[in-house]
Scaffold this motif. Structure first.
Motif, mmCIF file in Angstrom:
data_model
loop_
_atom_site.group_PDB
_atom_site.id
_atom_site.type_symbol
_atom_site.label_atom_id
_atom_site.label_comp_id
_atom_site.label_asym_id
_atom_site.label_seq_id
_atom_site.Cartn_x
_atom_site.Cartn_y
_atom_site.Cartn_z
ATOM 1 N N LEU A 127 0.770 -1.315 0.150
ATOM 2 C CA LEU A 127 0.321 0.562 -0.063
ATOM 3 C C LEU A 127 0.813 1.176 0.327
ATOM 4 O O LEU A 127 1.685 1.391 0.738
ATOM 5 C CB LEU A 127 -0.194 0.138 1.041
ATOM 6 C CG LEU A 127 -1.243 -1.267 1.716
ATOM 7 C CD1 LEU A 127 -2.506 -1.125 2.569
ATOM 8 C CD2 LEU A 127 -2.810 -1.325 0.262
ATOM 9 N N THR A 128 0.649 2.103 -0.925
ATOM 10 C CA THR A 128 1.293 3.399 -0.915
ATOM 11 C C THR A 128 1.257 4.557 -0.540
ATOM 12 O O THR A 128 -0.662 4.774 -0.172
ATOM 13 C CB THR A 128 1.861 3.520 -2.204
ATOM 14 O OG1 THR A 128 0.909 3.646 -3.303
ATOM 15 C CG2 THR A 128 2.564 1.836 -3.174
ATOM 16 N N ASN A 129 2.125 5.909 -0.284
ATOM 17 C CA ASN A 129 1.457 6.582 0.246
ATOM 18 C C ASN A 129 0.182 7.824 -0.947
ATOM 19 O O ASN A 129 -0.485 8.483 -0.252
ATOM 20 C CB ASN A 129 2.623 7.390 0.181
ATOM 21 C CG ASN A 129 3.239 7.453 1.941
ATOM 22 O OD1 ASN A 129 3.350 6.515 2.641
ATOM 23 N ND2 ASN A 129 4.799 7.148 1.313
ATOM 24 N N HIS A 130 1.016 7.868 -2.063
ATOM 25 C CA HIS A 130 0.044 8.568 -2.903
ATOM 26 C C HIS A 130 -0.378 7.928 -3.828
ATOM 27 O O HIS A 130 0.429 7.760 -5.074
ATOM 28 C CB HIS A 130 0.983 9.678 -2.978
ATOM 29 C CG HIS A 130 0.553 10.919 -3.822
ATOM 30 N ND1 HIS A 130 1.078 11.938 -4.001
ATOM 31 C CD2 HIS A 130 -1.128 11.372 -4.419
ATOM 32 C CE1 HIS A 130 0.315 12.922 -5.196
ATOM 33 N NE2 HIS A 130 -1.262 12.357 -4.986
ATOM 34 N N ALA A 131 -2.024 7.690 -4.323
ATOM 35 C CA ALA A 131 -2.491 6.754 -5.275
ATOM 36 C C ALA A 131 -2.447 7.488 -6.495
ATOM 37 O O ALA A 131 -1.614 6.547 -7.422
ATOM 38 C CB ALA A 131 -3.399 7.116 -4.571
ATOM 39 N N CYS A 132 -2.002 8.998 -6.633
ATOM 40 C CA CYS A 132 -1.709 9.479 -7.793
ATOM 41 C C CYS A 132 -0.593 9.011 -8.613
ATOM 42 O O CYS A 132 -0.263 9.101 -9.586
ATOM 43 C CB CYS A 132 -1.905 11.124 -7.810
ATOM 44 S SG CYS A 132 -3.424 11.549 -7.288
ATOM 45 N N ALA A 133 0.483 9.482 -7.652
ATOM 46 C CA ALA A 133 2.036 9.579 -7.900
ATOM 47 C C ALA A 133 2.079 7.925 -8.191
ATOM 48 O O ALA A 133 3.031 7.414 -9.302
ATOM 49 C CB ALA A 133 3.044 9.894 -6.887
ATOM 50 N N THR A 134 1.513 7.004 -8.130
ATOM 51 C CA THR A 134 2.377 5.561 -7.578
ATOM 52 C C THR A 134 1.241 4.607 -8.933
ATOM 53 O O THR A 134 1.342 4.059 -9.907
ATOM 54 C CB THR A 134 1.555 4.315 -6.364
ATOM 55 O OG1 THR A 134 1.835 4.587 -5.694
ATOM 56 C CG2 THR A 134 1.628 2.985 -6.984
ATOM 57 N N GLY A 135 -0.423 5.746 -9.432
ATOM 58 C CA GLY A 135 -0.722 5.363 -10.380
ATOM 59 C C GLY A 135 -0.370 5.087 -11.784
ATOM 60 O O GLY A 135 -0.350 5.435 -12.937
ATOM 61 N N ALA A 136 0.840 6.965 -11.578
ATOM 62 C CA ALA A 136 1.470 7.550 -13.047
ATOM 63 C C ALA A 136 2.661 6.601 -13.519
ATOM 64 O O ALA A 136 3.229 6.481 -13.922
ATOM 65 C CB ALA A 136 1.531 8.804 -12.323
ATOM 66 N N GLN A 137 3.044 5.461 -12.611
ATOM 67 C CA GLN A 137 3.838 4.326 -13.093
ATOM 68 C C GLN A 137 3.075 3.701 -13.542
ATOM 69 O O GLN A 137 4.079 2.765 -14.560
ATOM 70 C CB GLN A 137 4.721 4.179 -11.748
ATOM 71 C CG GLN A 137 5.039 4.767 -10.762
ATOM 72 C CD GLN A 137 6.538 6.440 -11.311
ATOM 73 O OE1 GLN A 137 6.975 5.525 -12.138
ATOM 74 N NE2 GLN A 137 5.341 7.530 -10.573
#
Length: 381
Positions: free
Chosen positions: A348-358
């Motif tokens: 589970l990650t800190n920031h959905a927007c930033a992780t999704g962008a990968q």
């Protein structure tokens, strides 16, 4: 892509999406906003996916909020007709905005200066495209916008917009400072301050004889905890659909609401250091370390088993580009789990927007721990 692909066979790292949680999060937000009598315009900057958009939007045509013109083009091609591009407009982008509008989409822009208003008015006069514009109002000093009490500037911008034949559609606010709060009562107060700022700005325009049909507010924390939205016509929120560790840290979502996780594989150990090494580094998880400023620092992510249950106090404590260094939280008395090389974990990650962008796709989880579909997502500007 139907079928039940086992999580043990997917190439890692990859992005998992829990569809049941997504639908529950959206239904909860819609019910809350319905109870307050306002329309919902979901922000799709995190999702960047038509499959997610169709779950979130009131209809397949929208309305929606987007943060890039690439998103606007993608969603317009997918039949989304009603969009607000909720980033201050750069004059050089107006031609592209008109091209999207010519495809049949009602795409509106936002601005907060006379210079931007001049550019929109000049473009409208030159092109014949009456681009709709909303004035961005500063709810709390967090980012862009005109102060809600700066009537002279609000009116000057509004008059410049309409002078060239463009359309003044209303005001738009974002209570960004609410992301620094973690007490529901304080967030509710921020929501009320956002509402008051919006209504104040709208009244200033209307008192000057200018139109202001749309009064748009929105941030995930304030959307969730707003108690009264009198005078507001619509709410924009987006990251609530997925949640993340940061949002859980500010009480906007519960840990059990988190929709996204990164599937990773254990690739080694440094037993003397108490480390487990995984094939998901900051390229897979993002560089975001926003929870470091919160009461509980979650490192680069919380480590879970394949069912999505967190291991006690196990986090991605550090990360290189392609290596995640997993360790127990400092001070923990928990036992490091036995995860041999080849073991699969979810993070589970800190920031959905930033992780999704990968990633360019979501692997959608079914109710039995398999994959029921693959949903494409887009990136870029």
């Amino acid at each position: 892509m139907p079928g039940n692909t086992d999580l043990l066979t997917l190439q890692t790292p990859c992005l998992l999406l829990d569809e049941a949680r997504l639908r529950a999060n959206v239904a909860r937000m819609k019910a809350h906003l319905d109870s307050l009598g306002v329309a919902f315009r979901p922000h799709l900057k995190t999702a960047k996916s038509l499959d997610v958009a169709r779950i979130a939007m009131p209809s397949s045509a929208g309305p929606a909020t987007i943060s890039t013109l690439r998103e606007a083009e993608y969603f317009a091609a997918g039949g989304v007709c009603d969009m607000i591009y909720a980033v201050g407009i750069a004059p050089a982008k107006l031609g592209r905005v008109s091209a999207i509008r010519a495809s049949g989409a009602d795409l509106a822009v936002i601005l907060d200066s006379v210079e931007q208003a001049d550019a929109v008015a000049a473009h409208a006069a030159r092109s014949g495209d009456a681009i709709p514009a909303l004035i961005e109002v500063d709810a709390d000093g967090h980012r862009s916008g005109v102060a809600p009490t700066d009537t002279a500037t609000l009116v000057a911008i509004g008059r410049r917009v309409v002078s060239g034949g463009a359309e003044l559609r209303g005001v738009l606010l974002h209570a960004g400072d609410s992301y620094a709060l973690n007490d529901p009562a304080a967030i509710a107060q921020a929501a009320e301050a956002e509402r008051v700022a919006a209504v104040t700005a709208a009244e200033a325009l209307r008192n000057a004889g200018l139109p202001c049909p749309v009064v748009s507010v929105g941030a995930t924390p304030t959307a969730r905890y707003a108690r009264d939205l009198t005078g507001v016509t619509e709410v924009r929120a987006g990251v609530f659909m997925f949640g993340d560790l940061y949002q859980a840290g500010v009480s906007s979502v519960a840990m059990g609401d988190l929709v996204l996780s990164v599937l990773a594989t254990v690739i080694g150990h440094q037993k003397a250091k108490g480390w487990i090494i995984a094939d998901a580094g900051w390229m897979a998880l993002s560089r975001d370390r926003s929870t470091a400023k919160q009461a509980v620092d979650q490192g680069y992510g919380v480590v879970c088993d394949l069912a999505g249950q967190p291991y006690p106090d196990l986090i991605v404590a550090d990360a290189n580009q392609e290596h995640g260094i997993i360790a127990l939280r400092k001070g923990s008395t928990a036992t490091l789990p036995d995860l041999p090389v080849g073991s699969r974990i979810r993070i589970l990650t800190n920031h959905a927007c930033a992780t999704g962008a990968q990633y360019d796709r979501y692997h959608v989880l079914d109710g039995a721990g398999g994959i029921s579909a693959i949903w494409p997502r887009i990136n870029g500007w």
